[in-house]
Design a protein around this motif. Structure first.
Motif, mmCIF file in Angstrom:
data_model
loop_
_atom_site.group_PDB
_atom_site.id
_atom_site.type_symbol
_atom_site.label_atom_id
_atom_site.label_comp_id
_atom_site.label_asym_id
_atom_site.label_seq_id
_atom_site.Cartn_x
_atom_site.Cartn_y
_atom_site.Cartn_z
ATOM 1 N N UNK A 1 0.860 -1.190 0.000
ATOM 2 C CA UNK A 1 0.000 0.000 0.000
ATOM 3 C C UNK A 1 0.890 1.232 0.000
ATOM 4 N N UNK A 2 0.704 2.104 -0.986
ATOM 5 C CA UNK A 2 1.557 3.287 -1.113
ATOM 6 C C UNK A 2 0.813 4.581 -0.853
ATOM 7 N N UNK A 3 -0.506 4.549 -0.883
ATOM 8 C CA UNK A 3 -1.276 5.766 -0.668
ATOM 9 C C UNK A 3 -2.667 5.406 -0.183
ATOM 10 N N UNK A 4 -3.128 6.134 0.806
ATOM 11 C CA UNK A 4 -4.489 5.932 1.290
ATOM 12 C C UNK A 4 -5.063 7.291 1.661
ATOM 13 N N UNK A 5 -5.893 7.802 0.804
ATOM 14 C CA UNK A 5 -6.563 9.082 1.008
ATOM 15 C C UNK A 5 -8.043 8.816 1.167
ATOM 16 N N UNK A 6 -8.789 9.800 1.565
ATOM 17 C CA UNK A 6 -10.232 9.637 1.684
ATOM 18 C C UNK A 6 -10.816 9.343 0.307
ATOM 19 N N UNK A 7 -11.421 8.186 0.179
ATOM 20 C CA UNK A 7 -12.059 7.813 -1.081
ATOM 21 C C UNK A 7 -11.157 7.126 -2.090
ATOM 22 N N UNK A 8 -9.884 6.905 -1.764
ATOM 23 C CA UNK A 8 -8.981 6.269 -2.735
ATOM 24 C C UNK A 8 -7.821 5.584 -2.009
ATOM 25 N N UNK A 9 -7.456 4.401 -2.484
ATOM 26 C CA UNK A 9 -6.297 3.677 -1.975
ATOM 27 C C UNK A 9 -5.518 3.140 -3.168
ATOM 28 N N UNK A 10 -4.196 3.172 -3.072
ATOM 29 C CA UNK A 10 -3.339 2.686 -4.157
ATOM 30 C C UNK A 10 -2.352 1.675 -3.601
ATOM 31 N N UNK A 11 -2.238 0.534 -4.279
ATOM 32 C CA UNK A 11 -1.253 -0.495 -3.975
ATOM 33 C C UNK A 11 -0.357 -0.651 -5.198
ATOM 34 N N UNK A 12 0.894 -1.035 -4.976
ATOM 35 C CA UNK A 12 1.795 -1.279 -6.104
ATOM 36 C C UNK A 12 2.573 -2.571 -5.887
ATOM 37 N N UNK A 13 3.112 -3.063 -6.994
ATOM 38 C CA UNK A 13 3.959 -4.253 -6.949
ATOM 39 C C UNK A 13 5.203 -3.983 -7.786
ATOM 40 N N UNK A 14 6.320 -4.474 -7.305
ATOM 41 C CA UNK A 14 7.598 -4.404 -8.010
ATOM 42 C C UNK A 14 8.012 -2.965 -8.332
ATOM 43 N N UNK A 15 7.846 -2.076 -7.368
ATOM 44 C CA UNK A 15 8.273 -0.675 -7.486
ATOM 45 C C UNK A 15 7.702 0.004 -8.727
ATOM 46 N N UNK A 16 6.423 -0.186 -8.954
ATOM 47 C CA UNK A 16 5.752 0.396 -10.127
ATOM 48 C C UNK A 16 5.984 1.901 -10.217
ATOM 49 N N UNK A 17 5.825 2.598 -9.104
ATOM 50 C CA UNK A 17 5.959 4.056 -9.090
ATOM 51 C C UNK A 17 7.352 4.491 -9.542
ATOM 52 N N UNK A 18 8.379 3.825 -9.056
ATOM 53 C CA UNK A 18 9.755 4.175 -9.439
ATOM 54 C C UNK A 18 10.000 3.900 -10.923
ATOM 55 N N UNK A 19 9.467 2.825 -11.431
ATOM 56 C CA UNK A 19 9.636 2.503 -12.856
ATOM 57 C C UNK A 19 8.912 3.513 -13.726
ATOM 58 N N UNK A 20 7.748 3.966 -13.277
ATOM 59 C CA UNK A 20 7.021 4.999 -14.028
ATOM 60 C C UNK A 20 7.834 6.283 -14.058
ATOM 61 N N UNK A 21 8.391 6.679 -12.922
ATOM 62 C CA UNK A 21 9.204 7.892 -12.871
ATOM 63 C C UNK A 21 10.405 7.795 -13.804
#
Length: 104
Positions: free
Chosen positions: A70-90
């Motif tokens: 789990x990388x982000x949890x805001x009101x109304x939205x939660x985001x999970x990632x696998x295999x450093x998805x966010x870093x690869x996107x960057x």
């Protein structure tokens, strides 16, 4: 994307992210539906593709969320990632493409 393809993608070793958000019915603010999107990079790794998770795959997806971080949890939205998805996107996806996805 078909349900079987989404299941294969969830069980694959591809870097992906899962976004859970809620839809409210127009007639009632107390009635909400959880919806899930799957984010993945295209083959050229220069864009992010959104895949709506079909309703019949939701319980399968929820059972697999332990394999995600789990990388982000805001009101109304939660985001999970696998295999450093966010870093690869960057690293691979141009900022303009990321901004287009966010502004949607």
């Amino acid at each position: 994307m078909k349900s079987t393809e989404v299941k294969k993608l969830i069980d694959s070793q591809e870097p992906i992210a899962i976004v859970r958000y809620f839809e409210w019915a127009i007639f009632s603010k107390s009635y909400t539906n959880s919806r899930y999107l799957l984010l993945r990079m295209n083959r050229n790794r220069n864009k992010i593709k959104e895949v709506r998770v079909p309703d019949d795959v939701t319980s399968f997806l929820v059972s697999r969320l332990d394999n995600f971080k789990k990388v982000c949890s805001e009101e109304g939205c939660t985001v999970w990632e696998r295999m450093a998805f966010r870093e690869k996107v960057k690293e691979f996806v141009p900022e303009s493409k990321i901004a287009q996805l966010i502004d949607k």
